[in-house]
Design an enzyme around this catalytic site. Structure first.
Site, PDB file in Angstrom:
ATOM      1  N   GLU B 440      44.280  36.924  34.685  1.00 53.71           N
ATOM      2  CA  GLU B 440      44.844  38.129  34.042  1.00 53.71           C
ATOM      3  C   GLU B 440      43.894  39.312  34.130  1.00 53.71           C
ATOM      4  O   GLU B 440      43.766  40.098  33.199  1.00 53.71           O
ATOM      5  CB  GLU B 440      45.203  37.860  32.567  1.00 53.71           C
ATOM      6  CG  GLU B 440      46.254  36.811  32.335  1.00 53.71           C
ATOM      7  CD  GLU B 440      47.550  37.094  33.067  1.00 53.71           C
ATOM      8  OE1 GLU B 440      47.787  38.255  33.455  1.00 53.71           O
ATOM      9  OE2 GLU B 440      48.316  36.142  33.258  1.00 53.71           O
ATOM     10  N   GLY B 441      43.223  39.421  35.248  1.00 55.94           N
ATOM     11  CA  GLY B 441      42.249  40.499  35.403  1.00 55.94           C
ATOM     12  C   GLY B 441      40.897  39.993  34.968  1.00 55.94           C
ATOM     13  O   GLY B 441      40.655  39.817  33.773  1.00 55.94           O
TER      14      GLY B 441
END
Lengths: 780, 596
Positions: B440-441
């Protein structure tokens, strides 16, 4: 020969505007027009045309007059009853209809009554001087010239001056001097050629830009985005400009040029009269003064929708923000723009190539040197760069090769340049390539001192990221702002303090300080974006420190043992206005717009502005007695964020003192300020610190009541009440009373405390955000 | 065997005492969600996590997912647990009642995500991704798509995925190659290969709904040419009945460091039928709807692992008899003292505890803000709340997951050699926690988001939502002697954070590398100050309770003591971070690439 009085014949937009501007110079002026038929019959006002023009000008915005009282210098009259009065004036300007026969007849009547040796000039934009003097007396021809003003005459700086073969050089010099020093114009001497310089090239450029947009399929928004900002041309571009001047004017200009231009002139091949334009004119869609133009604001259904004409269908549609990669890329330079492959790049290339080649082909035909052409385009069309400066940006060699590669003729002058730039700096002097192929210094008239010249030939005495100090000679130091938009910040204040230290007591190397810059605006005040960031991060102590630093710096300016002279032009708002309030003298350009506008962003002046305004009003001997009137006057000015629309108006509002000077010509501003500073330096003594006796809460109550009244009638918003309340507390001295005397430091502490309270207020923060996002004040 | 008890008491403290969760009941749509009801829901949630999910955590890790002939089998017991979870309504906890959801506040969902992550991170992935797919479809899907898919995602009979990553592009989605070609019936044919697709294939639900990023034929290059599509495993009829198998196949599953019971799939889309979600070329925007919520979900995974590691470390430290306290025996009647007598063991435990509880408080503040941003009637308050959530999302994601991993490591350390072997389950927490810092990043990307996007936005408007309340809090508390103990160090650290913020804004404006070089240090700095703010407020709340004598003195005294630990031992890290921030980019950029 000195011009002490003048007359303008013809009270149309140009004539009346010229008359108003002559009045702005403090010169009485007679404004004559014909007697209207209606007046002849019914015995009405025989000078009604001129009188009506003056009345209209008093209501016009932007105002032709720098001060309403200047209107009293304009005497309306008519050509039948008042023609003899032309014998009283030194200069007669003719601005009647562009009809050679009408002018010729008028000139004969004028010549019969005018004072011998008086100057006569025509504001014609289309008729050659030779034709105008044909058949007139020898004396007339010797006193005659063309003075071509640009619309509106007060604001447009260009004056094209054309002499005939017989024109007396001394008459010409007198008018040139008057136009330069009294009217503040940038005078460019032109040859007697059709359209002179600016309109000759400007009209060509407009036609080229219109044709290009239609041929290459650009929308009006796209076209304006390309032939505007990226080229240093005002963002109105071409279609926006036509809307501004009026589409209906275009055919007249074109017709007169076509009638007089040489048979092989390139404009003839370019000229077109599109069906769409004819239809728009016929239906009244002539621009901002008509029902709309290429753009219009459609207010049907209540909402204001910006619309633009679709050039292919001729119908209005919702206006789009244009998106062209070439326009974004143009930040990297003009070459990048014209070499870009999208239609914006192709369009820019076509319009620039045509226009610049045309301009280059006209020297020495219409002007002796490229510099005159550039100056005319800068001052007359507000281009940031003239055609030859633009060619230098492309590179003369590159441009010549590119023209050749596309099969265009390469103008002789461009060949003569042979790869050399039109402008160069030699030994710190700016030189221009003249028609003969040699460089010559750009001459500056006597009494013109340009900071840009100083900067070209010297290194700064000191500088930082936002300001620089320059040696402008004779022991005078000049503080220049260099920050983005000249926004005031701690660096500027810091260098200001450094300058004060350098000059010391004024007895050493430096004797005086001048604060000046050559940007469009002196400064629009403190850096609001920076302030907002500091607010958002809750850097309260740092903000407080910055307020204090400003107060200390400005107090030091005021009490410096040597004169500090500010020389502003354009806007001097907020902290910029406060700076002026603290200088020993202000030498203002006539077009200086001053105001304490802090309330617009929910603040009050915090750098001594409240205190200084109060002191100025208190010192006004003409005011009725008691402490209240000065408080009320300062309160009114600051709480309504009044902005003076000229230096003259600024004196009314006490942003400037009666003793402050006004310079009409921007180019002469720095020299005037420097002269003033040197004069003041002789035996200079700083002012005595002031003390104030203020009524305290009782005055505050009175001001609050007034504000409550505005609130009740909807003139003040809820946050206006908060801000005005803080201002009222400062100006009334908060919890003091008349038995106590307050020092300037007491007042500064009060300003600072209330300022800090306001800047933390959510409604103030909302105002600052709104101002930064939209450029307009939020009415919350 | 590790143990887990959901920290209900602490949650109650945060929601009802530190904050006032009762405010939620004043928001439209949440009228019935009183503190009592919320507590009852969380108690039930705690039960299912403790009793159903946690017991499967260790065996699930041992067994892992199995891939056979395109089919993925989850570990033993997962199917049954998922059925229980689904039937309890947990898959639609905060979903819109119009689609069969419970409509509970996000705040509750948030807490529940911590519990499930503590209990069984792998398991939590399946409903977690469904929740993301629900969000994207709910916000951007056509009415038709919503009516068809949402009820089934909400009741958990179908599950969802997010198909972004391809072999050559992870962070830089502008490089995506998967193609979508319009078909005549308005649908699209999707072709391409996605990797690292969590829950891409499994046996828990009858259908799987993939949300796929792909390019249309006329798409501009880069991220502005990406569109979002919904691609189901089985093509549903209008009534939702499962139709033919769609061309979305699992090619293989990854063999990973952790979360082994979560299937991580290579997904091959072979002329698969899909439908556009949102506008053409606006897929990134739609994706970020999922992403922002997902980032906060991942933050809670970090906290969840920190909590479960802590609980087991404490139990072990009390239990494990070894050596004697240096200042004299503390359990003279026993053969040795429990290791909890040692300062360093305590430091490990307190670090875990203080960060867990601080993070939980911060999460509650943001959770309540999300609900405010969604439902508050005053647009100005909605905007403020939205700003705060946007600002704090990268901070929560990166800091909480860094903490989760660090805490899991400390848990191992407290256990000594027993932490390193599988039996105690501690090493699994380390392995499971590691992914949360990456997906998620990655946390470095979060830091760039913070300094590059969130910080400069509108001259720092987002920052105001944090800096103003903290500044006001400090100013008020500095006038009270009782709070100077916490107010003073908080003020000092906060002042440095202000300075660092201004410095980064100023330097970053001129040279983006400067902002980037400071970014991870700055994010951590920010998080430590945010936790400091939470701890000051928690200490204040606890002291007020103690003064009022409302009972549970032990609980509140522990709060105050933990606050003291935080301010004395953890917050000072900010001083070092400040110095590294001031040191700038130069030391990082001085080396030529080939000199490494």
């Amino acid at each position: 020969m000195e011009i002490k009085s003048a007359a303008v014949i013809g009270s149309g937009v140009m004539g009346s505007g010229i008359a108003a501007h002559i009045a702005n110079a403090g010169i009485p002026v007679l404004l004559l027009d014909i007697v209207p038929d209606t007046a002849k019959a019914a015995g009405g006002d025989r000078s009604g045309l001129a009188r009506g023009a003056v009345d209209r000008m008093l209501k016009a915005d932007p105002a032709p007059f720098m001060h309403k009282r200047n209107a009293r210098l304009v005497t309306p009259g008519n050509l039948e009853d008042d023609i003899a009065r032309l014998g009283e004036v030194d200069w007669i300007v003719e601005a009647v209809v562009e009809d050679q026969a009408v002018k010729a007849a008028l000139y004969r009547r004028v010549d019969a009554v005018r004072k011998p040796g008086s100057a006569v000039s025509s504001n014609t934009s289309t008729i050659p001087l030779a034709n105008l003097v044909a058949g007139q007396s020898e004396a007339f021809a010797r006193d005659f010239m063309i003075t071509h003003f640009f619309n509106p005459p007060r604001y447009m700086r260009l004056l094209e001056l054309v002499a005939g073969e017989r024109t007396r050089p001394d008459a010409l010099a007198a008018i040139e001097r008057f136009a330069d020093m009294r009217l503040g114009k940038g005078v460019v001497r032109c040859k007697d050629r059709p359209g002179f310089i600016a309109n000759r090239i400007g009209t060509f450029w407009i036609q080229s830009a219109v044709n290009g947009a239609m041929d290459l399929g650009l929308s009006v928004e796209e076209a304006d985005a390309v032939v505007g900002r990226p080229m240093g041309i005002p963002k109105t571009g071409v279609f926006g400009l036509i809307d501004l001047v009026g589409l209906d004017l275009m055919p007249h200009v074109a017709r007169s040029l076509l009638a007089t231009l040489p048979p092989d002139d390139a404009y003839r091949g370019l000229y077109r009269d599109p069906e769409l334009f004819r239809r728009m004119i016929a239906e009244g869609y002539t621009g901002r003064k008509g029902k709309g133009g290429f753009y219009r604001l459609n207010t049907e259904g209540g909402a204001k929708v910006k619309e633009a004409i679709d050039l292919s269908t001729g119908r209005y549609r919702r206006s789009d923000k244009p998106k062209l990669a070439s326009v974004d890329a143009a930040k990297a330079g003009l070459r990048v723009l014209v070499e870009h492959e999208d239609k914006g790049g192709r369009y820019a290339r076509r319009v620039l190539f045509q226009t610049l080649a045309y301009a280059a082909s006209l020297v020495p035909e219409i002007a002796d040197d490229p510099a005159s052409v550039d100056r005319a385009m800068r001052l007359g069309y507000n281009w940031k760069y003239g055609p030859f400066e633009l060619i230098d940006q492309l590179g003369t060699e590159w441009f010549a090769e590119a023209l050749e590669a596309e099969g265009h003729a390469v103008p002789a002058l461009l060949r003569k340049a042979a790869g050399r730039p039109f402008y160069r700096v030699e030994d710190g002097r700016l030189q221009c390539l003249e028609a003969g192929g040699a460089y010559a210094d750009l001459a500056r008239p006597e009494g013109v001192l340009l900071l840009s010249d100083v900067k070209r030939r010297s290194k700064p005495v000191a500088k930082n990221g936002s300001a620089a100090l320059w040696d402008i000679g004779d022991g005078v130091l000049c503080l220049e702002f260099t920050s983005k938009m000249n926004a005031l910040d701690t660096d500027i204040l810091g260098l200001c303090q450094q300058a004060l230290g350098l000059v010391g007591d004024g007895s050493g190397e430096w004797r005086a300080l001048v604060i000046h810059n050559e940007a469009d605006n002196f400064t629009v005040g403190a850096n609001l974006g920076l302030a907002l960031f500091a607010v958002n991060v809750a850097l309260w102590p740092q903000i407080d420190q910055m307020v204090q630093m400003g107060q200390e710096t400005y107090a030091a300016l005021k009490y410096a043992p040597f004169p500090v002279v500010a020389a502003p032009s354009g806007m001097a708002l907020g902290g910029g206005c406060e700076m002026l309030l603290h200088c020993a003298h202000v030498q203002a350009h006539a077009e200086t717009y001053v105001g304490l506008v802090e309330v617009g962003v929910g603040l009050i002046p915090g750098w001594g502005g409240c205190k200084e305004m109060l002191l100025r009003h208190t010192a006004d001997g003409k005011r009725p007695g008691g402490p209240m009137p000065p408080i009320a006057a300062a309160f009114e000015t600051i709480s309504t964020a009044k902005v003076a629309k000229s230096a003259a108006e600024a004196k009314d509002l006490k942003y400037l003192r009666e003793s402050d000077g006004i310079t009409m010509n921007r180019d002469r501003l720095l020299a005037d300020a420097k002269a003033r500073a040197l004069a003041l330096a002789e035996g200079y003594r700083p002012p005595e610190p002031a003390e104030l006796r203020l009524p305290g809460p009782t005055a505050k109550v009175a001001l609050d009541l007034a504000v409550e009244g505005f609130r009740a009638t909807g003139k003040a918003t809820s946050h206006d009440v908060v801000v005005a309340g803080a201002l009222a507390e400062v100006l009334s001295g908060a919890d003091t009373d008349v038995t106590r005397s307050l020092t300037e430091d007491d007042m500064l502490a009060l300003e600072r405390e209330r300022f800090m309270r306001l800047i933390r207020h959510p409604a103030t923060i909302a105002r600052i955000e709104h101002m930064l996002a939209t450029g307009k004040p939020l009415r919350n | 065997m590790p143990t887990y008890k959901a920290p209900l008491r602490d949650v109650r403290f945060v929601l009802n005492e530190l904050f006032d969760v009762a405010e939620l009941a004043s928001l439209p749509g949440h009228e019935e969600h009183t503190p009592d009801l919320i507590e009852a829901v969380l108690e039930e949630g705690a039960r299912i996590c403790e009793n159903e999910l946690f017991p499967l955590n260790q065996p699930g890790d041992e067994e892992g997912c199995r891939f056979e002939n395109g089919v993925v089998y989850t570990p033993k017991g997962f199917k049954e647990a998922y059925r229980t979870f689904r039937e309890g309504g947990w898959t639609g906890l905060s979903a819109d009642p119009a689609y069969g959801g419970q409509g509970l506040p996000n705040t509750v969902q948030f807490v529940m995500e911590e519990f499930t992550s503590s209990a069984n991170l792998s398991f939590g992935m399946y409903p977690g991704l469904s929740h993301g797919a629900y969000n994207a479809l709910y916000r951007w899907g056509t009415q038709e798509l919503r009516d068809l898919y949402l009820p089934r995602l909400v009741d958990g009979t179908w599950s969802g995925t997010m198909c972004l990553t391809e072999a050559h592009c992870g962070t830089d989605l502008g490089l995506i190659r998967t193609r979508a070609v319009p078909a005549e019936d308005g649908s699209y044919r999707i072709t391409g290969t996605k990797i690292f697709i969590s829950a891409g294939e499994h046996d828990l639900t009858e259908n799987i709904v993939h949300l796929v990023l792909a390019r249309l034929p006329d798409a501009p290059a880069g991220t502005k040419g990406i569109s979002l599509f919904v691609v189901p495993k089985f093509l549903p009829g209008p009534d939702g009945a499962l139709g033919p198998r769609n061309g979305a196949f699992c090619g293989s599953i990854e063999h990973k460091m952790g979360i082994k019971a979560s299937s991580t799939c290579v997904m091959n889309f072979e002329d698969a039928t899909g439908w556009l979600v949102g506008e053409p070329h606006k897929g990134m925007r739609a994706m970020f709807t999922m992403m922002n919520a997902a980032r906060l979900g991942v933050a809670m995974q970090g906290l969840g692992l920190g909590e479960v590691s802590y609980q087991n470390a404490v139990a072990y430290a009390r239990d494990r008899l070894q050596g004697r306290s240096l200042s004299g025996a503390k359990a003279p009647d026993r053969p040795a003292d429990p290791i909890i007598v040692h300062p360093d063991v305590r430091k490990n435990l307190l670090t875990m505890k203080a960060c867990n509880e601080g993070a939980r408080a911060l999460a509650a503040w943001i959770g309540l803000s999300i609900d405010r941003a969604e439902k508050h009637p005053d647009p100005a308050i909605r905007q403020e709340a939205e700003d705060l959530v946007a600002l704090m999302t990268p901070i929560l994601k990166a800091y909480f997951t860094d903490h989760g991993f660090a805490a899991a490591n400390l848990g191992v350390q407290v256990h000594g050699g027993h932490g390193y072997i599988r039996e105690y389950g501690m090493e699994q927490f380390v392995r499971d926690a590691r992914i949360a810092q990456i997906y998620e990043g990655a946390n470095g990307i979060q830091a760039l988001d913070l300094v590059g996007r969130k910080l400069p936005q509108d001259m720092g408007r987002l920052l105001r939502r944090f800096f103003h309340p903290v500044s006001a809090y400090i100013e008020e508390r500095m006038e009270q002697d009782a709070m100077a103990e916490f107010g003073l160090p908080l003020m000092r650290a906060f002042g440095k954070l202000q300075q660092a913020t201004a410095l980064i804004a100023q330097k970053g404006l001129k040279d983006p590398d400067e902002a980037a070089a400071a970014s991870t240090d700055y994010l951590r700095f920010f998080a430590l100050v945010a936790l400091g703010y939470m701890w000051a407020r928690m200490a204040e709340t606890a002291q007020a309770r103690l003064a009022a004598g409302t009972g549970e003195a032990g609980f509140y005294e522990t709060k105050v003591k933990t606050a003291r630990f935080y301010f004395a031992k953890l917050l000072p890290e900010t001083e070092a971070l400040f110095r590294t921030i001031v040191a700038g980019a130069k030391p990082l950029m001085a080396l030529e690439a080939d000199a490494f």
